[in-house]
Design a protein around this motif. Structure first.
Motif, short mmCIF file in Angstrom:
data_model
loop_
_atom_site.label_atom_id
_atom_site.label_comp_id
_atom_site.label_asym_id
_atom_site.label_seq_id
_atom_site.Cartn_x
_atom_site.Cartn_y
_atom_site.Cartn_z
N UNK A 17 0.70 -0.97 -0.18
CA UNK A 17 0.45 0.13 -0.15
C UNK A 17 0.96 1.70 -0.70
N UNK A 18 1.19 1.95 -0.71
CA UNK A 18 1.50 3.20 -0.77
C UNK A 18 0.83 4.34 -1.04
N UNK A 19 -0.01 4.05 -0.02
CA UNK A 19 -1.54 5.40 0.24
C UNK A 19 -1.39 5.94 1.37
N UNK A 20 -1.24 4.71 2.28
CA UNK A 20 -1.88 5.18 4.38
C UNK A 20 0.18 4.92 5.20
N UNK A 21 -0.46 5.06 5.81
CA UNK A 21 0.78 4.72 7.56
C UNK A 21 0.20 3.71 7.65
N UNK A 22 2.11 3.52 7.78
CA UNK A 22 2.20 1.99 8.25
C UNK A 22 0.73 1.73 9.79
N UNK A 23 0.47 2.78 10.14
CA UNK A 23 -0.78 2.60 11.75
C UNK A 23 -1.67 1.94 11.35
N UNK A 24 -2.35 3.10 9.65
CA UNK A 24 -3.15 2.62 9.31
C UNK A 24 -3.82 1.50 8.44
N UNK A 25 -2.41 1.38 8.06
CA UNK A 25 -2.73 0.09 7.15
C UNK A 25 -2.50 -1.48 8.20
N UNK A 26 -2.04 -0.89 9.57
CA UNK A 26 -2.20 -2.25 10.39
C UNK A 26 -3.36 -2.91 11.08
N UNK A 27 -4.21 -1.43 11.69
CA UNK A 27 -5.60 -1.38 11.99
C UNK A 27 -6.45 -2.22 10.66
N UNK A 28 -6.19 -1.28 9.85
CA UNK A 28 -7.30 -1.83 8.37
C UNK A 28 -7.48 -3.22 8.38
N UNK A 29 -5.35 -3.73 8.33
CA UNK A 29 -5.48 -5.66 8.53
C UNK A 29 -6.39 -5.95 9.25
N UNK A 30 -6.29 -5.73 10.93
CA UNK A 30 -7.19 -6.60 11.94
C UNK A 30 -7.74 -6.10 11.71
N UNK A 31 -8.75 -5.67 11.54
CA UNK A 31 -10.26 -4.86 10.59
C UNK A 31 -10.43 -6.40 9.91
N UNK A 32 -10.14 -6.35 8.46
CA UNK A 32 -10.58 -7.28 7.76
C UNK A 32 -10.25 -8.88 7.69
N UNK A 33 -8.96 -9.23 8.37
CA UNK A 33 -9.01 -10.77 8.45
C UNK A 33 -9.76 -10.99 9.21
N UNK A 34 -11.01 -10.56 10.19
CA UNK A 34 -12.08 -11.66 10.48
C UNK A 34 -12.74 -11.88 9.66
N UNK A 35 -11.88 -11.52 8.23
CA UNK A 35 -13.55 -12.35 7.50
C UNK A 35 -13.08 -13.71 7.18
#
Length: 611
Positions: free
Chosen positions: A274-292
Motif C-alpha cells: 500500500x503506497x497510500x497510507x501510513x503503516x499504522x493505518x494499514x495495520x489497523x485495516x488489516x486487523x479489521x478485515x482478517x476477521x472475514x
C-alpha cells in the motif's frame, strides 16, 4: 527489456503473457499503474497490436484516466479499446440490432416513467426519493443478476406490487422502443449467447481482455466477459475481494474467489504494498478485515510511512458527534478542507454534519447530493403543522396534514372548498358540512395547533408525534402499503434531532431552508474547497489526507438490516474501505445514544480489543 518502475509483484503482473490471471490489488497498491503498464508491455515488448487489446472499466471517469495514463506511457494507446462495460457492450448491441443511442433512457427519464407507473397503479404515495432509489436498485439487480422475476422477493414493497411495477416498466419500454442502462448488458448477453456467429466474431476480435475493479463485477458482466474471451481465455482481472461492497447491485466477491474454478490454470498475483497510507493505518485495516472468512488470505504492508495511530472520538449523540468532529477540523493548521472527508454508512447521517458545519462556518460539499431528511415528505408534513400553528389560512398546508392522522375529511370537502376559493378551515366550519364526530376531530386539531405554537421546535415535533398521533399514522401508512416502517421512523427521528437547537418555528424553518439551498449549491460544485461529506460507498476509489468515519456503532456499522453472515462480511468490508481511504490521519467516531436510545460500539471495533 523495458525498464519499469514497478515492485516485484507489479512487474510479475505486467509481464504475465497468456492465459487467465487474477491480480489481487490491495488498497493503494497501484492497480491502474499495473493495467496501464501491461498495455505498454503487450504493445512494445510482445508486439501485440493495440487493436487486439480490450480494457474494461466500471466508470467513464476511470476509462478517461486509463487512457491518459497509457498515453503518458506510450504516446498513444494504439487503437486499444478502453471503455466501460456499458459502452463496450452497447457498441456490440448497436452493431447487430436497430438500437440507437437516442433509444436509451436517461436516469431522469427512467425515474419519471416509474413515477408515472406508480401513479397509474395508485401507488403514488410511495414516490419519495428514497423509495424510488431503492426501486431502481431492485429493478437493476434483477437485470444484473439475470434473475427470474417470479422468484424475486422485493425488500421494499409487497411482491405483487413490485411485479406489477416491473412488468409495467418493461411493457412501456417494449412499446416505446426504449431501453435503459441495465438492458444494455442483459440484451448484449442474450445476443452473444444465442447467436454463435456474432459471438465468434467478437470473441476473435480482442485477444487480450483486461478488467479493472473486478470485485465490482455482477453476473451479467461476468458472463459477458466469459463469452467474449472464450477463444483465448486471456483474461487479466484486477481487483480486491476485500473491497467488494456493491452486493445490492449484484456484485459479489465470489466471482473473484471462484475465478480459479472457471479458469483452472489461472495465475494468481497479489499486489500487497500500500503506497497510500501510513503503516499504522494499514495495520489497523488489516486487523479489521482478517476477521472475514470468505476472502483471499493476504496481508497488506506499507512503505515505512510513519504516522499516528487511528484515534477514537466518543460523543453523546449525533449532534455532539458532528460538533466534535467540526472542532477537530477547525483546529487543523496545515490541512486544506479539500483533503478532509467525513464518511458515514447512510445518506441520512449527512444531515447532522451539514447542520453543524454550516453553524461552524466550515465549508463542505456533499458528494451524494443532499440528505434525504429535509426533502422527505415526512419533513414536509411537520413543516405544514408548524406553518398552520402560525397561520391557519394556508390551504396547501391544511390539505397536506388534514388526514395525517385520519380525520375523515373527504376529497369532495377539499374540492368544494377550493372551488369556492375560501380557506378550507372556514368551509369545514360552515353549518351542515361536517357530521358532528368529524367536526369534533377538526376542533381537536385546532386545539393542538394552539398548543403547538407555544412550544419549542423539538417539543412541538414530539407533540405532533406522540400526542396528535403522527407516529401512529406512520405505522398505519407502512402497514397499508406493506413496507417496513423502520426507514420512515429513522427519518422522523432525524428530524426530531435536527430541531433541538431551535426554539421557535421560524428560526428552525429558516435554518432548514438555508441548509437546503447551500447543500444544493455545494452539490453543483464538487471542486470547491470544502470538507467532503460522503457515504462510504461513494468514497470508494478516492483518498484523503484525513478521514473521519462517523457512527461506528451497532445499527450503522454494521447496518441494522444486515444479519446474515455474508451480509456482516460485506459490512466489515465497508469499514475496511472507509479506513483505507485515509493517507495520514484516521479518526473513528462513535456515539452513546442514537435518536434517544443507547447504542453499542461497533462489533468490528470490539473485535480489535482482543488483538
Amino acid at each position: 527489456m523495458l525498464r519499469l518502475k514497478l515492485n516485484e509483484s507489479q512487474s510479475e503482473a505486467v509481464k504475465h503473457v497468456t492465459g487467465p490471471a487474477m491480480v489481487i490489488s490491495g488498497p493503494g497498491s497501484g492497480k491502474t499503474t499495473v493495467i496501464s503498464h501491461r498495455v505498454k508491455y503487450l504493445i512494445e515488448e510482445l508486439n501485440v497490436s493495440g487493436s487486439d487489446i480490450l480494457v474494461i472499466t466500471f466508470s467513464k471517469a476511470s476509462a478517461i484516466e486509463m487512457k491518459e495514463r497509457i498515453n503518458e506511457l506510450i504516446g498513444s494507446y494504439e487503437k486499444a479499446e478502453i471503455s466501460t462495460f456499458h459502452s463496450f457492450f452497447f457498441k456490440i448491441l448497436r452493431a447487430h440490432s436497430f438500437v440507437k443511442v437516442e433509444d436509451v433512457l436517461t436516469e431522469n427519464e427512467k425515474r419519471h416513467i416509474l413515477s408515472s407507473i406508480l401513479n397509474k397503479l395508485k401507488l403514488n404515495a410511495y414516490a419519495g426519493d428514497d423509495f424510488m432509489e431503492s426501486l431502481e436498485e431492485e429493478i437493476s439487480l434483477i437485470k444484473n443478476d439475470l434473475l427470474d422475476l417470479d422468484y424475486y422477493n422485493s425488500m421494499i414493497i409487497s411482491n405483487d406490487y413490485f411485479k406489477s411495477i416491473f412488468s409495467a416498466y418493461e411493457e412501456y419500454k417494449k412499446v416505446a422502443g426504449k431501453l435503459d442502462f441495465d438492458d444494455m448488458l442483459e440484451k448484449a448477453y442474450v445476443l452473444l449467447r444465442d447467436n454463435p456467429s456474432v459471438l465468434d466474431l467478437w470473441s476473435k476480435r480482442y485477444q487480450y481482455v483486461l478488467i479493472d475493479e473486478f470485485q465490482d463485477i455482477n453476473k451479467a458482466q461476468y458472463n459477458l466477459i466469459k463469452l467474449i474471451s472464450a477463444n483465448h481465455k486471456n483474461i487479466f482481472a484486477v481487483g480486491d475481494d476485500d473491497q467488494s461492497i456493491y452486493r445490492f447491485r449484484g456484485a459479489r466477491p465470489e466471482f473473484m474467489l471462484n475465478f480459479s474454478k472457471d479458469y483452472e490454470n489461472a495465475e494468481k498475483i497479489i499486489l500487497s504494498t500500500n503506497y497510500r497510507s501510513t503503516d499504522e493505518i494499514i495495520a489497523f485495516s488489516n486487523k479489521i478485515i482478517e476477521n472475514n472468512k470468505n476472502r483471499f488470505e493476504k496481508s497488506i504492508k506499507g512503505t515505512g510511512i510513519n504516522g499516528t495511530k487511528p484515534r477514537l472520538i466518543m460523543s453523546i449523540d449525533i449532534e455532539e458527534e458532528a460538533f466534535n468532529i467540526g472542532k477537530i477540523i477547525k483546529a487543523f493548521k496545515n490541512i486544506s478542507y479539500h483533503d478532509i472527508a467525513v464518511l458515514y454508512r447512510t445518506n441520512i447521517q449527512a444531515r447532522a454534519f451539514a447542520d453543524a458545519f454550516m453553524d461552524m462556518n466550515i465549508p463542505f460539499k456533499i458528494k451524494d447530493g443532499f440528505s434525504l431528511v429535509y426533502e422527505h415528505w415526512i419533513f414536509k408534513d411537520i413543516r405544514s403543522y408548524f406553518i398552520l400553528a402560525m397561520d391557519r389560512r394556508s390551504n396547501e398546508d391544511f390539505i397536506r396534514i388534514i388526514n395525517k392522522p385520519n380525520r375523515f375529511i373527504s376529497r369532495s370537502h377539499i374540492k368544494n372548498a377550493l372551488s369556492k376559493k375560501i380557506p378550507l378551515m372556514d368551509y369545514l366550519y360552515t353549518p351542515g358540512i361536517l357530521q358532528s364526530f368529524i367536526l369534533s376531530r377538526v376542533e381537536e386539531l385546532m386545539y393542538h395547533l394552539n398548543v403547538l405554537k407555544e412550544k419549542s421546535s423539538c417539543d412541538a415535533i414530539k407533540y405532533i408525534r406522540y400526542v396528535i398521533g403522527y407516529d401512529e399514522y406512520i405505522k398505519s401508512f407502512a402497514e397499508y402499503r406493506k413496507i417496513d416502517p423502520k426507514g420512515l421512523f429513522e427519518i422522523i427521528n432525524e428530524i426530531t434531532e435536527s430541531s433541538k437547537n431551535h426554539n421557535d418555528f421560524l428560526s428552525y424553518l429558516n435554518h432548514v431552508e438555508t441548509i437546503v439551498e447551500e447543500t444544493k449549491e455545494n452539490f453543483k460544485d464538487l471542486n470547491k474547497d470544502g470538507v467532503s461529506l460522503s457515504t462510504i460507498h461513494s468514497a470508494k476509489g478516492l483518498e484523503y489526507h484525513t478521514v473521519f468515519i462517523a457512527g461506528c456503532v451497532e445499527g450503522l456499522i454494521p447496518y441494522e438490516k444486515s444479519r446474515l453472515p455474508y451480509e456482516i462480511e460485506e459490512e466489515r468490508r465497508l469499514l475496511y474501505v472507509a479506513v483505507t481511504r485515509a493517507k495520514r490521519n484516521l479518526y473513528i467516531s462513535a456515539i452513546e445514544k442514537r435518536h434517544g436510545n443507547d447504542v453499542k460500539l461497533s462489533r468490528f471495533l470490539e473485535e480489535l480489543k482482543s488483538k
